[in-house]
Structures are given as structure tokens and as C-alpha cells.
Scaffold this motif. Structure first.
Motif, PDB file in Angstrom:
ATOM      1  N   GLU A 206      28.552  41.592  51.661  1.00 17.54           N
ATOM      2  CA  GLU A 206      28.218  41.012  50.361  1.00 17.54           C
ATOM      3  C   GLU A 206      27.409  41.981  49.506  1.00 17.54           C
ATOM      4  O   GLU A 206      27.502  41.965  48.280  1.00 17.54           O
ATOM      5  N   ASN A 207      26.626  42.826  50.160  1.00 20.46           N
ATOM      6  CA  ASN A 207      25.767  43.771  49.431  1.00 20.46           C
ATOM      7  C   ASN A 207      26.278  45.204  49.601  1.00 20.46           C
ATOM      8  O   ASN A 207      25.506  46.129  49.855  1.00 20.46           O
ATOM      9  N   GLU A 208      27.572  45.394  49.441  1.00 16.40           N
ATOM     10  CA  GLU A 208      28.189  46.707  49.644  1.00 16.40           C
ATOM     11  C   GLU A 208      27.625  47.733  48.661  1.00 16.40           C
ATOM     12  O   GLU A 208      27.428  47.456  47.475  1.00 16.40           O
ATOM     13  N   ASN A 209      27.361  48.940  49.178  1.00 15.01           N
ATOM     14  CA  ASN A 209      26.994  50.094  48.359  1.00 15.01           C
ATOM     15  C   ASN A 209      28.124  51.107  48.485  1.00 15.01           C
ATOM     16  O   ASN A 209      28.279  51.746  49.532  1.00 15.01           O
ATOM     17  N   PHE A 210      28.877  51.251  47.428  1.00 18.50           N
ATOM     18  CA  PHE A 210      30.174  51.927  47.457  1.00 18.50           C
ATOM     19  C   PHE A 210      30.071  53.307  46.808  1.00 18.50           C
ATOM     20  O   PHE A 210      29.714  53.421  45.632  1.00 18.50           O
ATOM     21  N   LEU A 211      30.384  54.352  47.582  1.00 20.49           N
ATOM     22  CA  LEU A 211      30.456  55.715  47.063  1.00 20.49           C
ATOM     23  C   LEU A 211      31.922  56.047  46.824  1.00 20.49           C
ATOM     24  O   LEU A 211      32.690  56.245  47.762  1.00 20.49           O
ATOM     25  N   ASN A 212      32.309  56.096  45.558  1.00 22.10           N
ATOM     26  CA  ASN A 212      33.700  56.284  45.136  1.00 22.10           C
ATOM     27  C   ASN A 212      33.872  57.732  44.654  1.00 22.10           C
ATOM     28  O   ASN A 212      33.509  58.071  43.535  1.00 22.10           O
ATOM     29  N   ILE A 213      34.416  58.588  45.514  1.00 19.26           N
ATOM     30  CA  ILE A 213      34.502  60.024  45.234  1.00 19.26           C
ATOM     31  C   ILE A 213      35.924  60.360  44.789  1.00 19.26           C
ATOM     32  O   ILE A 213      36.885  60.198  45.544  1.00 19.26           O
ATOM     33  N   GLY A 214      36.028  60.858  43.577  1.00 21.21           N
ATOM     34  CA  GLY A 214      37.328  61.056  42.948  1.00 21.21           C
ATOM     35  C   GLY A 214      37.707  59.786  42.210  1.00 21.21           C
ATOM     36  O   GLY A 214      38.770  59.203  42.430  1.00 21.21           O
ATOM     37  N   SER A 215      36.815  59.367  41.309  1.00 22.83           N
ATOM     38  CA  SER A 215      36.952  58.048  40.671  1.00 22.83           C
ATOM     39  C   SER A 215      38.118  57.964  39.703  1.00 22.83           C
ATOM     40  O   SER A 215      38.547  56.872  39.338  1.00 22.83           O
ATOM     41  N   TYR A 216      38.602  59.120  39.248  1.00 15.83           N
ATOM     42  CA  TYR A 216      39.681  59.164  38.257  1.00 15.83           C
ATOM     43  C   TYR A 216      39.236  58.345  37.039  1.00 15.83           C
ATOM     44  O   TYR A 216      38.141  58.545  36.528  1.00 15.83           O
TER      45      TYR A 216
END
Length: 371
Positions: A206-216
């Protein structure tokens, strides 16, 4: 698909070429090549003396298709050799070779867009008796040879990965993926829905911390927000290309302020050094689609991974070694992770079916199979 089938496919890909069906089999193309050489009384030459050329020569040798010489526009390569084949600069082909009949294979990364220019340059330099047979019907996709060469020379490592995969679906996908590349056939395995890419193979938080690398331009971020019904703690969005980053910012601005405030946007290309910025961040989910830099960035994130034990959803199709080296690297960094493969892109054409393969590295405590 069992382990024996996987070993058999790697040891004797020719048998699987015959079984695969479809219009693009390598065995047909090699027969076509040999027939041209025989019936048109010509020799094979290759344009482009890079790594693809080296692998292509090796593959042709395996198929008993000899190469006469290699051409390149880099003067520094003139009179050197690649895989024991002499390289000539395009302007310096010996006079006695210019009048012969040649079938030319183009092995550069500019295969699709530059072929006509290359053939014109050959003609202008006295190589006028050129056969170029591969149009849409007979199309040797050059990048495939380095992939096939790698897999056929790393059988033990591939088998190790195959045996360690978490589920039968992953093993089936890996089998079909490797088979498509070592036989030059269309990928015939299963695909998952693109909207679930990166998000459907593990237990969410529920409390995800998301590292999105190459977000486009933010497509994955929007998928994530929708998938989690707007419930998350933080998104770190990283995009290196400035023009695309501007579009990313514009798209994120569409979101409600309460969501925008939970998204940190960064315009940079991550590497093994600057990715250490995230070592002290709370990260529970990482995805990467960064055109072959995945391994280097994972190394840079190793402390973050050890500390947080995030789920990793990593694109594993930019380099042939990705499906071997990325799982092994994860196991070196952290213990008790489950490895899965999922395939997302539909087979639009013979050139794309090695795309959109995602490796999931899932800590046991977030594995659906463990619950």
C-alpha cells in the motif's frame, strides 16, 4: 517444457528450425544463400566490420557458407582481419577483385535505413556486379547472429538460469525466447497484457516507493498509479533524454496536485556512480528500461537493494547476455530472491519478437508463490 528439451534445443537448434514453421526460418535463408552462391557463381562479401560481422562470419562458417572478404568505410580497419577475413576499405578494394560477382550481406546497425546508400557506394567504387537478395521476403536480420552466437556459446549458464527460474511459465518463455533467436524464427511463446507490465507478478504494498528508471513520457507511471488505485508513498521518475523529459514533465502536470507532490522528477542518465544517490532512499519497487545500461545501474543500486529488498522488474532484452547476467547479478547482491520472466510485446514482425522481455526479481516475502 522440460530441462531435456531446453538442452536439446541448444545442442541441436537445426531440429527446432524444422519444427518451428513460419516464413522466416534461418535454415531456409541459408539454403537460399548457398543456392545463390552455387547457381549464380558468386562469392559472399560482408559490409560492416564490427562485432555483428564477427558473429555473422562465425555463423556462416557453421553453415558452410564461406565469406570472401569484408568491406568497411573506416580506413583504420583496412588490411586488418575480422574472424580471419581480410577487411578492405570501400575505396581500396584490389583491382583484380572488382570485376567479380558478389552477394553482399550488410551487417551494420543501419541495415534498414542505409542499405541503398551502401549498395550505391559499392557500385560507385567499381563493385558493379552485386547481388542483394534480401528484401522483405528474404531478410537476414543481422543483429540476430550475435545473439545466437552468444547463446550457443553459453549453454551451461543458460541451463543454470533455466533450472533456477521460479515457475514453469518462466521456463516456457525462456525456451521460446532463446529458440526464436538461435533458430531465427518467430517467437511463439505467450505474452502478458502490456498494462500489467512491471506490476502483476508479486504482492503489492500500500505504501510502495517506486523507482522508475527510464520513465520515457510517463506511461509506466500512469499504469502504476492506475494499478495501485492512486495508493503509493513516493515515485522517483528518472529520464535522461532532455526532449522526452520535457514531455514527461508536461504529462505529470496533468495529475492532481496531491499526486504530483509525491513524484520526484529527475533529468539524468543513471550509471553505476550516480545511482548511488538512492542508497539511503526507501525504495520498495524498481523498474528499468534503459537500453542496455541495466546491469551497470543495478550494480550502482546494490546497497539500496540490500537495504530495502525491493521488487525489481528489469527489461532483459537489450543485450543477449541480459537473460544470463542479470539474474546472476541479483543473486550475487542479495539472497532469497525468486526470478521470473514475462514477455509483453506481441510479435508484430520478425524483427521485434526478442523485445519486451522483463525479468522479475522478487524477494521471497513478496512472492505470490510463498503465500
Amino acid at each position: 517444457m522440460n530441462e531435456t528439451n531446453f538442452i536439446d534445443m541448444l545442442n541441436c537448434p537445426q531440429e527446432y528450425m524444422l519444427q518451428a514453421g513460419g516464413e522466416y526460418e534461418l535454415i531456409s535463408e541459408m539454403s537460399f544463400l548457398r543456392s545463390i552462391v552455387k547457381y549464380k557463381n558468386c562469392k559472399i562479401i560482408i559490409y560492416g566490420a564490427g562485432q555483428r560481422c564477427e558473429y555473422l562470419i562465425s555463423w556462416l562458417k557453421m553453415e558452410n557458407v564461406p565469406v570472401e572478404f569484408v568491406l568497411d568505410q573506416d580506413i583504420k580497419k583496412h588490411n586488418h582481419k575480422v574472424n580471419n577475413c581480410i577487411i578492405y576499405h570501400i575505396d581500396k578494394v584490389p583491382e583484380e577483385l572488382r570485376g567479380k560477382k558478389y552477394l553482399v550481406l550488410v551487417s551494420t546497425v543501419y541495415y534498414e535505413t542505409e542499405t541503398k546508400k551502401i549498395l550505391y557506394a559499392l557500385f560507385q567504387n567499381g563493385l558493379k556486379n552485386i547481388i542483394y537478395p534480401f528484401d522483405k521476403q528474404y531478410n537476414l536480420a543481422p543483429y540476430r547472429y550475435d545473439w545466437a552466437y552468444y547463446y550457443l556459446h553459453h549453454k551451461d549458464e543458460l541451463l543454470q538460469i533455466y533450472k533456477e527460474l521460479e515457475d514453469d511459465r518462466s521456463r516456457d518463455i525462456l525456451f521460446e525466447y532463446v529458440k526464436a533467436l538461435v533458430t531465427n524464427c518467430v517467437y511463439r511463446g505467450g505474452h502478458s497484457k502490456t498494462c500489467n507490465k512491471y506490476f502483476d507478478e508479486y504482492i503489492p504494498l500500500e505504501n510502495e516507493n517506486f523507482l522508475n528508471i527510464g520513465s520515457y513520457v510517463g506511461d509506466t507511471i500512469f499504469y502504476f498509479i492506475e494499478n495501485r488505485q492512486e495508493q503509493f508513498e513516493k515515485i522517483y521518475a528518472v529520464e535522461g533524454e532532455s526532449g522526452i523529459y520535457q514531455r514527461l514533465c508536461e504529462n505529470i502536470a496533468i495529475l492532481p496536485r496531491v499526486l504530483q507532490e509525491k513524484i520526484e522528477l529527475t533529468n539524468t542518465y543513471l550509471n553505476a556512480t550516480n545511482s548511488k544517490y538512492y542508497a539511503d532512499k526507501k525504495i520498495t519497487l524498481i523498474n528499468m528500461d534503459i537500453e542496455g545500461m541495466e546491469k551497470e545501474v543495478i550494480v550502482g543500486l546494490s546497497e539500496c537493494i540490500k537495504k530495502n529488498r525491493p521488487v525489481l522488474a528489469i527489461c532483459a532484452y537489450h543485450k543477449p547476455e541480459d537473460i544470463v547476467e542479470l539474474p546472476l547479478l541479483i543473486h550475487e547482491i542479495v539472497d532469497n530472491y525468486k526470478i521470473k520472466f514475462r514477455k509483453y510485446a506481441p510479435p508484430y514482425s520478425n524483427h521485434l519478437e526478442n523485445g519486451e522481455l522483463v525479468m522479475y526479481a522478487i524477494p521471497a516475502e513478496r512472492s505470490k508463490e510463498e503465500k
